[in-house]
Design an enzyme around this catalytic site. Structure first.
Site, PDB file in Angstrom:
ATOM      1  N   GLU A 180       0.813  -1.351  -0.031  1.00 27.59           N
ATOM      2  CA  GLU A 180       0.067   0.038  -0.019  1.00 27.59           C
ATOM      3  C   GLU A 180       0.947   1.327  -0.009  1.00 27.59           C
ATOM      4  O   GLU A 180       2.067   1.157   0.445  1.00 27.59           O
ATOM      5  CB  GLU A 180      -0.912  -0.068   1.020  1.00 27.59           C
ATOM      6  CG  GLU A 180      -1.992  -0.663   1.357  1.00 27.59           C
ATOM      7  CD  GLU A 180      -3.301   0.330   0.497  1.00 27.59           C
ATOM      8  OE1 GLU A 180      -2.881   1.400  -0.057  1.00 27.59           O
ATOM      9  OE2 GLU A 180      -4.340  -0.252   0.363  1.00 27.59           O
ATOM     10  N   ARG A 192      -7.988   1.370  13.424  1.00 27.40           N
ATOM     11  CA  ARG A 192      -6.631   1.755  12.873  1.00 27.40           C
ATOM     12  C   ARG A 192      -6.522   2.582  11.689  1.00 27.40           C
ATOM     13  O   ARG A 192      -7.437   2.898  10.972  1.00 27.40           O
ATOM     14  CB  ARG A 192      -5.885   0.278  12.502  1.00 27.40           C
ATOM     15  CG  ARG A 192      -6.407  -0.266  11.197  1.00 27.40           C
ATOM     16  CD  ARG A 192      -5.266  -0.949  10.505  1.00 27.40           C
ATOM     17  NE  ARG A 192      -6.081  -2.135   9.406  1.00 27.40           N
ATOM     18  CZ  ARG A 192      -5.969  -1.526   8.410  1.00 27.40           C
ATOM     19  NH1 ARG A 192      -5.315  -0.323   7.981  1.00 27.40           N
ATOM     20  NH2 ARG A 192      -6.322  -2.316   7.226  1.00 27.40           N
ATOM     21  N   ASN A 223      -5.455   4.038   8.215  1.00 24.12           N
ATOM     22  CA  ASN A 223      -5.397   3.618   6.843  1.00 24.12           C
ATOM     23  C   ASN A 223      -4.495   4.552   6.219  1.00 24.12           C
ATOM     24  O   ASN A 223      -3.678   4.964   6.480  1.00 24.12           O
ATOM     25  CB  ASN A 223      -6.458   3.141   6.332  1.00 24.12           C
ATOM     26  CG  ASN A 223      -6.599   2.001   5.268  1.00 24.12           C
ATOM     27  OD1 ASN A 223      -5.752   1.182   5.336  1.00 24.12           O
ATOM     28  ND2 ASN A 223      -7.323   2.417   4.364  1.00 24.12           N
ATOM     29  N   GLU A 226     -11.531  -4.736  10.858  1.00 17.71           N
ATOM     30  CA  GLU A 226     -11.800  -5.571   9.404  1.00 17.71           C
ATOM     31  C   GLU A 226     -11.702  -7.236   9.734  1.00 17.71           C
ATOM     32  O   GLU A 226     -10.840  -7.799  10.022  1.00 17.71           O
ATOM     33  CB  GLU A 226     -10.681  -5.060   8.599  1.00 17.71           C
ATOM     34  CG  GLU A 226     -11.168  -5.556   7.201  1.00 17.71           C
ATOM     35  CD  GLU A 226     -10.029  -5.012   6.202  1.00 17.71           C
ATOM     36  OE1 GLU A 226      -8.793  -5.008   6.629  1.00 17.71           O
ATOM     37  OE2 GLU A 226     -10.388  -4.836   5.032  1.00 17.71           O
ATOM     38  N   ASP A 229      -9.666   2.288  -4.016  1.00 14.74           N
ATOM     39  CA  ASP A 229      -8.580   1.990  -2.953  1.00 14.74           C
ATOM     40  C   ASP A 229      -7.662   3.311  -3.081  1.00 14.74           C
ATOM     41  O   ASP A 229      -8.180   4.670  -2.738  1.00 14.74           O
ATOM     42  CB  ASP A 229      -7.990   0.818  -3.102  1.00 14.74           C
ATOM     43  CG  ASP A 229      -7.175   0.526  -1.776  1.00 14.74           C
ATOM     44  OD1 ASP A 229      -6.874   1.239  -0.849  1.00 14.74           O
ATOM     45  OD2 ASP A 229      -7.160  -0.728  -1.454  1.00 14.74           O
TER      46      ASP A 229
HETATM   47  C1  BGC Z   1      -7.347  -1.548   3.348  1.00 19.19           C
HETATM   48  C2  BGC Z   1      -7.652  -2.827   3.741  1.00 19.19           C
HETATM   49  C3  BGC Z   1      -8.916  -3.067   2.974  1.00 19.19           C
HETATM   50  C4  BGC Z   1      -8.838  -2.495   1.330  1.00 19.19           C
HETATM   51  C5  BGC Z   1      -9.813  -2.509   0.539  1.00 19.19           C
HETATM   52  C6  BGC Z   1      -7.188  -1.058   2.067  1.00 19.19           C
HETATM   53  O1  BGC Z   1      -6.843   0.264   2.000  1.00 19.19           O
HETATM   54  O2  BGC Z   1      -6.046  -1.061   4.174  1.00 19.19           O
HETATM   55  O3  BGC Z   1      -7.728  -3.316   4.950  1.00 19.19           O
HETATM   56  O4  BGC Z   1      -9.373  -4.261   2.808  1.00 19.19           O
HETATM   57  O5  BGC Z   1      -8.247  -1.169   1.368  1.00 19.19           O
HETATM   58  O6  BGC Z   1     -11.071  -1.528   0.670  1.00 19.19           O
HETATM   59 CA    CA Z   2      -5.556   1.867   0.649  1.00 24.62          CA
END
Ligand code: BGC
Ligand code: CA
Length: 389
Positions: free
Chosen positions: A108, A191, A193, A211, A294
């Site tokens: 990520e 948490r 992200n 999650e 995303d």
């Molecule tokens: C999150 C994941 C999630 C995914 C899909 C990511 O940014 O960190 O945990 O499953 O997005 O939405």
């Molecule tokens: Ca992401």
């Protein structure tokens, strides 16, 4: 079947902000047309369709054997991509290459670091920050001890990362972390992200609830926060499902934001001096088969590049019109985020995840969790910003 069609597909979409939607699809792909492909067609059309299908099958076979037998170090696929210009359709040669073959659980948040020509990215569930050197091909990593949602450069040196619910300063040389701020104190299961720094050095980062399985979260537990250089935390949005991709328009007056489960890419008016958000609207709604929006990045023309989780692609959107300009297919379904980089910012780096794939999906996607470089897109990105605190 593997989505070998998307690179030749150009899709136009109308702006969705006020619920009015007229989809005009234009496609060179036989598979994307309506069901019963041969039914009632005159001979010439039938021949034409058969030709396209054979072409697609051939492309798929070529892709499959390349990735299966050449291994992840070679170019995974080379494909054509169409981009719409004012005068019509212009073909450019788009190449997708696997550059970091090590499989992340959830790769990520890629960030290009110009000074070192390195790509910083995180493995959220693997609890690591990675730094891949494009010149030497070496990877350095720091373990974070908890899930790490993002890592971004810091003006005073090192990085700032979202670890658990803490925003921490990371000293890369000593591999140590020090907490700068904590968010969602009342929600211990949350948490951090995705996070990114605006051109003023202000950090924006969001949270999400627990999650259970990938993309199945406790709903509306997340928020979007900012952190300024004096370490003041401000909550801008609440009731967020999965706070995700974020970036700013070239003039800094618009903030683009993704709450993944809404299936939309949204825009806000952004007051750059104060960081205030207003006038939320939808600029793009994902279609069936495109997966969940995303991570994203904005290129130098102000167009969005959105990684589609479970969609195996990055889509390129003009936020002013809601038109989808290009689609880049990748050989993995869980494409998670992207950023531009390389010596002149013309390479698009794309991260991916492997967590949540079943055994047969893992066999079909041997590169799941890898990081890719896409070249030949004909656009440039912009340098990343560093946190000012
Ligand atoms: C999150 C994941 C999630 C995914 C899909 C990511 O940014 O960190 O945990 O499953 O997005 O939405
Ligand atoms: Ca992401």
């Amino acid at each position: 079947m593997f989505r070998c069609d998307k690179n030749t597909q150009t899709r136009r979409r109308s702006q969705m902000s006020r619920g009015s939607q007229t989809d005009r699809k234009r496609s060179t792909n036989a598979f994307s047309e309506s069901a019963g492909w041969g039914a009632g067609l005159p001979g010439r059309q039938l021949l034409h369709k058969t030709f396209w299908i054979l072409l697609e099958v051939n492309r798929y076979t070529e892709y499959y054997f390349r990735t299966k037998y050449c291994g992840p170090e070679v170019t995974a696929t080379a494909a054509e991509s169409s981009s719409v210009t004012g005068s019509g359709v212009m073909m450019s040669s788009v190449k997708v290459e696997c550059v970091v073959k090590e499989s992340a659980l959830i790769g990520e948040g890629p960030v290009w670091e110009e000074s070192e020509q390195t790509l910083l990215f995180v493995d959220i569930a693997g609890q690591k920050i990675h730094r891949w050197n494009s010149t030497t091909n070496e990877i350095q990593s720091v373990e974070t001890g908890h899930m790490v949602g993002f890592a971004v450069p810091r003006r005073s040196g090192g990085y700032v990362a979202g670890v658990g619910r803490s925003i921490v300063a990371v000293d890369w040389s000593t591999q140590t972390m020090r907490s700068l701020a904590e968010v969602d104190q009342d929600k211990p299961n949350n948490r951090l992200n995705d996070g990114k720094v605006d051109p003023n050095g202000r950090l924006l980062a969001g949270t999400m609830g627990m999650e259970e399985r990938p993309a199945e979260v406790q709903r509306q537990q997340g928020s979007l926060f900012s952190l300024t250089s004096d370490l003041t935390v401000t909550r801008h949005l609440s009731q967020v499902d999965i706070s995700n991709g974020l970036d700013w328009s070239v003039d800094q007056r618009t903030f683009f934001y993704i709450d993944s489960l809404s299936l939309t890419v949204d825009a806000f008016d952004y007051d750059s001096p104060t960081g205030q958000l207003g006038n939320r609207r939808v600029v793009y709604r994902l279609q069936e088969g495109e997966g969940l929006p995303d991570g994203m990045t904005v290129d130098a023309n102000g167009h969005l590049w959105v990684a589609c989780y479970n969609g195996g692609r990055v889509i390129n959107i003009d936020p002013a019109t809601g038109v989808q300009l290009q689609t880049v297919s990748l050989p993995v379904m869980k494409t998670t985020s992207c950023c531009f980089g390389g010596p002149d910012y013309t390479d698009l780096y794309v991260t991916s995840a492997s967590l949540g794939l079943n055994q047969s999906e893992q066999r079909q996607q041997p590169l799941a969790g890898a990081t890719f470089k896409v070249t030949g897109l004909g656009v440039k990105g912009r340098p990343s910003n560093s946190f000012s605190g």
